[in-house]
Write an enzyme that holds these catalytic residues in place. Structure first.
Site, mmCIF file in Angstrom:
data_model
loop_
_atom_site.group_PDB
_atom_site.id
_atom_site.type_symbol
_atom_site.label_atom_id
_atom_site.label_comp_id
_atom_site.label_asym_id
_atom_site.label_seq_id
_atom_site.Cartn_x
_atom_site.Cartn_y
_atom_site.Cartn_z
ATOM 1 N N LYS A 47 0.864 -1.184 0.000
ATOM 2 C CA LYS A 47 0.000 0.000 0.000
ATOM 3 C C LYS A 47 0.896 1.229 0.000
ATOM 4 O O LYS A 47 1.686 1.440 0.923
ATOM 5 C CB LYS A 47 -0.903 -0.004 1.219
ATOM 6 C CG LYS A 47 -1.754 1.248 1.302
ATOM 7 C CD LYS A 47 -2.805 1.155 2.373
ATOM 8 C CE LYS A 47 -3.636 2.422 2.381
ATOM 9 N NZ LYS A 47 -4.678 2.374 3.391
ATOM 10 N N LYS B 288 -2.045 -1.549 -3.900
ATOM 11 C CA LYS B 288 -2.928 -0.378 -3.873
ATOM 12 C C LYS B 288 -2.113 0.901 -3.934
ATOM 13 O O LYS B 288 -1.147 1.015 -3.188
ATOM 14 C CB LYS B 288 -3.734 -0.417 -2.582
ATOM 15 C CG LYS B 288 -4.638 0.750 -2.386
ATOM 16 C CD LYS B 288 -5.273 0.673 -1.042
ATOM 17 C CE LYS B 288 -6.035 1.958 -0.815
ATOM 18 N NZ LYS B 288 -6.430 2.143 0.524
HETATM 19 C C1 PBG Z 1 -7.619 3.284 5.230
HETATM 20 C C2 PBG Z 1 -7.871 3.222 3.787
HETATM 21 C C3 PBG Z 1 -7.640 4.196 2.795
HETATM 22 C C4 PBG Z 1 -8.151 3.675 1.620
HETATM 23 C C5 PBG Z 1 -8.647 2.388 1.898
HETATM 24 N N1 PBG Z 1 -8.461 2.128 3.247
HETATM 25 C C6 PBG Z 1 -7.104 5.577 2.871
HETATM 26 C C7 PBG Z 1 -5.746 5.828 3.347
HETATM 27 O O1 PBG Z 1 -4.956 4.918 3.619
HETATM 28 O O2 PBG Z 1 -5.427 7.005 3.505
HETATM 29 C C8 PBG Z 1 -8.176 4.392 0.297
HETATM 30 C C9 PBG Z 1 -9.172 3.910 -0.670
HETATM 31 C C10 PBG Z 1 -9.420 4.818 -1.807
HETATM 32 O O3 PBG Z 1 -8.789 5.868 -2.001
HETATM 33 O O4 PBG Z 1 -10.323 4.478 -2.575
HETATM 34 N N2 PBG Z 1 -6.342 3.150 5.686
#
Ligand code: PBG
Length: 328
Positions: free
Chosen positions: A199, A252
């Site tokens: 991520k 992601k």
């Molecule tokens: C939570 C989370 C996030 C997303 C999914 N779970 C945001 C982040 O990490 O700041 C982002 C999903 C999206 O942008 O569609 N940690």
């Protein structure tokens, strides 16, 4: 003069029948996971300005939306609760309230649609007043081990409510092992861990933070989410999550990280998911609304590319739009 060409790749493209025969990658509604935002109340349907066509839904309308998705053969939903400001605090304690909105939503979905796979995020950001994914010390640092204790509590209340998969999205070190051990200790060995493995600290999460009002009050997420410049590091994160007991690993965002998906595809037999995040969705919709691209075709092409790169399943806000298009 005639060219003598033995090999003419165009022969295999000459009709739609032949193109179908030689098609290497196919999308199916069963590849899709539909992320949904849930808010308190009844009859609530709030548009999200930066995500055209996507709404924050109260439970009654959310169930209707899931009913539609199920008819389109979408097998899974991922839930994100919108927590009112007065319930947010420094520790994100609403996250492990057994009667919290997320837990109520999980229970209601499993009651009404037992066959739908329900996935819930494990991270504190929807619940903390500062918007970070973990517990913060006086210097504003997100503390790893203290955060893991809260993530474990979160995963347990979700498991109690009947969630099929917990999805740690926090990027703390060692959280998969801690969650796996605690789930097993409490008899939840059947709950999958769908780990947000690679991520990245991405600018593409903006619209999601609008949707949850979880914009950061200070700092950024670069001390826990990955540097967009790094690919090898994704292999390290994957090796750790797999060793710690992850059932599915995620990359992601998706489209800017196709190389990472492809690398992980070669490195592991585990299923790989990819998250077409809010900013990816917003870009496609904005260009479509301006008449600059053919929206549905560009959307399908993006999701197809993500699958071609090696993802087995794709989180996308456009899941019903895609499934409907595929059924035609
Ligand atoms: C939570 C989370 C996030 C997303 C999914 N779970 C945001 C982040 O990490 O700041 C982002 C999903 C999206 O942008 O569609 N940690």
């Amino acid at each position: 003069m005639f060219l003598v060409l033995i090999c003419r790749p165009r022969r295999n493209r000459k009709s739609s029948a032949i193109r179908a025969l030689v098609q290497e990658t196919r999308l199916h509604p069963s590849d899709l996971i539909y992320p949904l935002f849930v808010i308190d109340g009844a009859g609530q349907r709030e548009p999200i300005a930066s995500m055209p066509g996507i709404y924050r839904l109260s439970l009654d309308l959310l169930l209707k939306e899931i009913g539609k998705a199920a008819l389109l053969s979408i097998p899974a939903v991922a839930l994100f609760p919108v927590i009112p400001k007065e319930k947010k605090d420094e520790e994100g304690s609403e996250a492990w309230n057994p009667k919290g909105i997320l837990q109520q939503t999980i229970r209601a979905i499993k009651r009404e649609f037992p066959e739908i796979c329900v996935i819930a995020d494990v991270a504190l950001d929807p619940y903390t007043s500062h918007g970070h994914d973990g517990v913060v010390d006086e210097r504003g640092e997100v503390m790893n081990d203290e955060t893991i204790e809260t993530l474990v509590r979160m995963a347990l209340v979700q498991a109690e409510a009947g969630v099929d998969m917990v999805a740690p999205s926090d990027m703390m070190d060692g959280r998969v092992r801690a969650i796996r051990e605690s789930l097993d200790d409490e008899g939840f060995h059947h709950v999958n861990i769908h780990a947000y493995t690679a991520k990245y600290a991405s600018a593409f999460y903006g619209p999601f933070r609008d949707a949850l009002s979880s914009k950061l009050k200070f700092g950024d997420k670069k001390t826990y989410q990955m540097n967009p410049a790094n690919q090898r590091e994704a292999l390290l994160e994957a090796a750790l999550d797999i060793e710690e007991g992850a059932d599915i690993i995620m990359v992601k965002p998706a489209l800017p990280y196709l190389d990472v998906i492809a690398k992980l595809r070669e490195a592991t037999p585990l299923p790989i998911s990819a998250y077409q995040v809010s900013g990816e969705y917003a870009m496609l919709k904005a260009a479509e609304q301006n008449g600059w691209i053919d929206g549905p075709m560009a959307l399908l092409e993006s999701v197809m590319s993500i699958k071609r790169a090696g993802a087995d399943m794709i989180f996308t806000y456009a899941a019903p739009q895609i499934a409907e298009w595929l059924q035609r």
